[in-house]
Design a protein around this motif. Structure first.
Motif, mmCIF file in Angstrom:
data_model
loop_
_atom_site.group_PDB
_atom_site.id
_atom_site.type_symbol
_atom_site.label_atom_id
_atom_site.label_comp_id
_atom_site.label_asym_id
_atom_site.label_seq_id
_atom_site.Cartn_x
_atom_site.Cartn_y
_atom_site.Cartn_z
ATOM 1 N N GLN A 186 17.571 71.816 -67.988
ATOM 2 C CA GLN A 186 16.699 71.560 -68.614
ATOM 3 C C GLN A 186 16.921 70.252 -70.154
ATOM 4 O O GLN A 186 15.578 69.817 -70.199
ATOM 5 C CB GLN A 186 16.941 72.590 -69.639
ATOM 6 N N ILE A 187 17.723 70.172 -70.402
ATOM 7 C CA ILE A 187 18.057 68.320 -70.534
ATOM 8 C C ILE A 187 17.273 66.912 -69.841
ATOM 9 O O ILE A 187 16.435 66.834 -70.857
ATOM 10 C CB ILE A 187 19.692 68.348 -71.519
ATOM 11 N N ALA A 188 17.383 67.459 -68.977
ATOM 12 C CA ALA A 188 17.830 66.464 -68.168
ATOM 13 C C ALA A 188 15.467 66.325 -68.059
ATOM 14 O O ALA A 188 14.959 65.157 -67.572
ATOM 15 C CB ALA A 188 17.765 66.207 -66.448
ATOM 16 N N ILE A 189 15.482 67.558 -67.766
ATOM 17 C CA ILE A 189 13.838 67.906 -67.913
ATOM 18 C C ILE A 189 13.539 67.313 -68.603
ATOM 19 O O ILE A 189 12.529 66.962 -68.962
ATOM 20 C CB ILE A 189 13.867 69.397 -67.251
ATOM 21 N N ASP A 190 13.534 68.299 -70.224
ATOM 22 C CA ASP A 190 13.139 67.481 -71.373
ATOM 23 C C ASP A 190 13.198 65.864 -71.380
ATOM 24 O O ASP A 190 12.055 65.213 -71.697
ATOM 25 C CB ASP A 190 13.925 67.825 -72.182
ATOM 26 N N MET A 245 14.504 78.742 -63.205
ATOM 27 C CA MET A 245 14.614 77.873 -65.372
ATOM 28 C C MET A 245 12.929 77.486 -65.605
ATOM 29 O O MET A 245 13.042 77.110 -66.292
ATOM 30 C CB MET A 245 15.781 77.623 -65.025
ATOM 31 N N VAL A 246 12.752 76.089 -64.053
ATOM 32 C CA VAL A 246 12.144 75.972 -63.813
ATOM 33 C C VAL A 246 10.261 75.471 -64.993
ATOM 34 O O VAL A 246 9.532 75.272 -65.131
ATOM 35 C CB VAL A 246 11.493 75.010 -62.869
ATOM 36 N N GLN A 247 10.444 77.157 -64.274
ATOM 37 C CA GLN A 247 8.849 78.241 -65.026
ATOM 38 C C GLN A 247 9.146 77.621 -66.336
ATOM 39 O O GLN A 247 7.860 78.192 -66.976
ATOM 40 C CB GLN A 247 8.632 79.450 -64.186
ATOM 41 N N TYR A 248 9.884 77.610 -66.739
ATOM 42 C CA TYR A 248 9.767 78.184 -68.640
ATOM 43 C C TYR A 248 9.328 76.157 -69.221
ATOM 44 O O TYR A 248 9.037 76.599 -70.462
ATOM 45 C CB TYR A 248 11.162 78.390 -69.200
ATOM 46 N N ASN A 289 24.251 72.754 -64.864
ATOM 47 C CA ASN A 289 23.727 74.495 -65.211
ATOM 48 C C ASN A 289 22.281 73.978 -65.716
ATOM 49 O O ASN A 289 21.545 73.379 -65.989
ATOM 50 C CB ASN A 289 25.094 75.426 -65.488
ATOM 51 N N GLN A 290 22.322 75.267 -66.420
ATOM 52 C CA GLN A 290 20.878 75.837 -66.731
ATOM 53 C C GLN A 290 20.654 74.587 -68.093
ATOM 54 O O GLN A 290 19.549 73.605 -67.857
ATOM 55 C CB GLN A 290 20.746 76.908 -67.013
ATOM 56 N N THR A 291 21.605 74.362 -68.948
ATOM 57 C CA THR A 291 21.580 73.659 -69.819
ATOM 58 C C THR A 291 21.379 72.244 -69.319
ATOM 59 O O THR A 291 20.659 71.576 -69.826
ATOM 60 C CB THR A 291 23.127 73.951 -70.935
#
Length: 80
Positions: free
Chosen positions: A18-22, A50-53, A13-15
């Motif tokens: 984002q945790i994996a990308i961070d 979401m990656v654009q953020y 999911n998005q959360t």
């Protein structure tokens, strides 16, 4: 870690994504010049968007489309 690091966020999911990308951005040292986010393109347009953020992250110089529609590359430094 050297060169290109791939982060596969399929099925997240998005959360979670984002945790994996961070985490990948935090771990990226000077030898990493690109983080390739594999988000898929069939049902994961939310993840692609979401990656654009991550554009505002201090390590990200620019964002580029990957070699296929299911990937987005975060460029950390340019290779000349």
């Amino acid at each position: 870690m050297t060169g290109i690091v791939e982060v596969d966020v399929h099925g997240m999911n998005q959360t979670q994504a984002q945790i994996a990308i961070d985490a990948a951005l935090r771990r990226a040292n000077a030898s990493v010049y690109r983080i390739r986010i594999i988000h898929g393109y069939t049902h994961n347009t939310i993840l692609r968007d979401m990656v654009q953020y991550n554009r505002n992250h201090p390590k990200v110089k620019r964002i580029a489309p990957g070699s296929n529609p299911g990937q987005t590359d975060l460029i950390l430094r340019e290779l000349f």
